[in-house]
Scaffold this motif. Structure first.
Motif, PDB file in Angstrom:
ATOM      1  N   GLU A 131      36.539 -15.371  43.038  1.00  0.00           N
ATOM      2  CA  GLU A 131      37.739 -16.057  43.530  1.00  0.00           C
ATOM      3  C   GLU A 131      37.532 -16.593  44.947  1.00  0.00           C
ATOM      4  O   GLU A 131      37.877 -17.736  45.246  1.00  0.00           O
ATOM      5  CB  GLU A 131      38.929 -15.104  43.516  1.00  0.00           C
TER       6      GLU A 131
ATOM      7  N   SER B  50      42.950 -20.833  53.634  1.00  0.00           N
ATOM      8  CA  SER B  50      43.961 -21.035  52.603  1.00  0.00           C
ATOM      9  C   SER B  50      44.580 -22.421  52.736  1.00  0.00           C
ATOM     10  O   SER B  50      44.274 -23.165  53.656  1.00  0.00           O
ATOM     11  CB  SER B  50      45.041 -19.967  52.720  1.00  0.00           C
ATOM     12  N   GLY B  51      45.449 -22.731  51.828  1.00  0.00           N
ATOM     13  CA  GLY B  51      46.153 -24.002  51.882  1.00  0.00           C
ATOM     14  C   GLY B  51      45.591 -25.048  50.946  1.00  0.00           C
ATOM     15  O   GLY B  51      46.196 -26.079  50.731  1.00  0.00           O
TER      16      GLY B  51
ATOM     17  N   HIS C 142      44.742 -25.740  47.196  1.00  0.00           N
ATOM     18  CA  HIS C 142      44.916 -25.228  45.845  1.00  0.00           C
ATOM     19  C   HIS C 142      44.831 -26.384  44.864  1.00  0.00           C
ATOM     20  O   HIS C 142      45.082 -27.527  45.223  1.00  0.00           O
ATOM     21  CB  HIS C 142      46.274 -24.531  45.695  1.00  0.00           C
TER      22      HIS C 142
ATOM     23  N   TYR D 141      37.851 -25.478  49.822  1.00  0.00           N
ATOM     24  CA  TYR D 141      38.057 -25.767  51.240  1.00  0.00           C
ATOM     25  C   TYR D 141      36.992 -26.726  51.771  1.00  0.00           C
ATOM     26  O   TYR D 141      37.304 -27.731  52.425  1.00  0.00           O
ATOM     27  CB  TYR D 141      38.050 -24.468  52.044  1.00  0.00           C
TER      28      TYR D 141
ATOM     29  N   GLN E 236      37.523 -20.486  46.379  1.00  0.00           N
ATOM     30  CA  GLN E 236      38.373 -20.913  47.489  1.00  0.00           C
ATOM     31  C   GLN E 236      37.546 -21.592  48.575  1.00  0.00           C
ATOM     32  O   GLN E 236      37.966 -22.603  49.151  1.00  0.00           O
ATOM     33  CB  GLN E 236      39.148 -19.735  48.057  1.00  0.00           C
ATOM     34  N   TRP E 237      36.365 -21.035  48.880  1.00  0.00           N
ATOM     35  CA  TRP E 237      35.484 -21.655  49.866  1.00  0.00           C
ATOM     36  C   TRP E 237      35.028 -23.037  49.385  1.00  0.00           C
ATOM     37  O   TRP E 237      34.985 -23.987  50.162  1.00  0.00           O
ATOM     38  CB  TRP E 237      34.276 -20.770  50.162  1.00  0.00           C
TER      39      TRP E 237
ATOM     40  N   PRO F 184      38.805 -13.814  55.430  1.00  0.00           N
ATOM     41  CA  PRO F 184      39.262 -14.404  54.167  1.00  0.00           C
ATOM     42  C   PRO F 184      38.963 -15.900  54.132  1.00  0.00           C
ATOM     43  O   PRO F 184      38.860 -16.538  55.177  1.00  0.00           O
ATOM     44  CB  PRO F 184      40.772 -14.149  54.186  1.00  0.00           C
TER      45      PRO F 184
END
Length: 88
Positions: free
Chosen positions: A56, A24-25, A27, A64, A60-61, A21
């Motif tokens: 999605e 995360s973290g 946003h 990050y 996110q990548w 995945p």
């Protein structure tokens, strides 16, 4: 360099690069000062086109990688400020 990038655009290589995945973290909106390093955008787009990443997950990548690049830049600025202060 082109051979290396071409090899990285292979579905198998993209699956290895974007394994698991997305981190995360991170946003919210990306900082205006952040710039995508190197060929990451091209790799993310290729992974999305080949079905390795969903829309999605690709976003996110991006968030990050941009946040990591921003933090690395901030660290360099801080080190430079300390170095500059020592020289004065």
């Amino acid at each position: 360099m082109q051979k290396l990038l071409a090899g990285m655009m292979d579905t198998g290589a993209l699956s290895d690069i974007f394994r698991g995945p997305p981190p995360s973290g991170i946003h919210g909106p990306v900082r205006d000062e952040a710039h995508m390093p190197g060929d990451w955008e091209m790799l993310i787009e290729a992974a999305q086109q080949k079905g390795v990443l969903s829309v999605e997950a690709a976003e996110q990548w991006r968030c990050y990688i941009l946040e990591e690049a921003y933090q690395e830049y901030q660290d360099r600025v801080e080190r430079y400020a300390k170095w500059s202060a020592v020289l004065k």
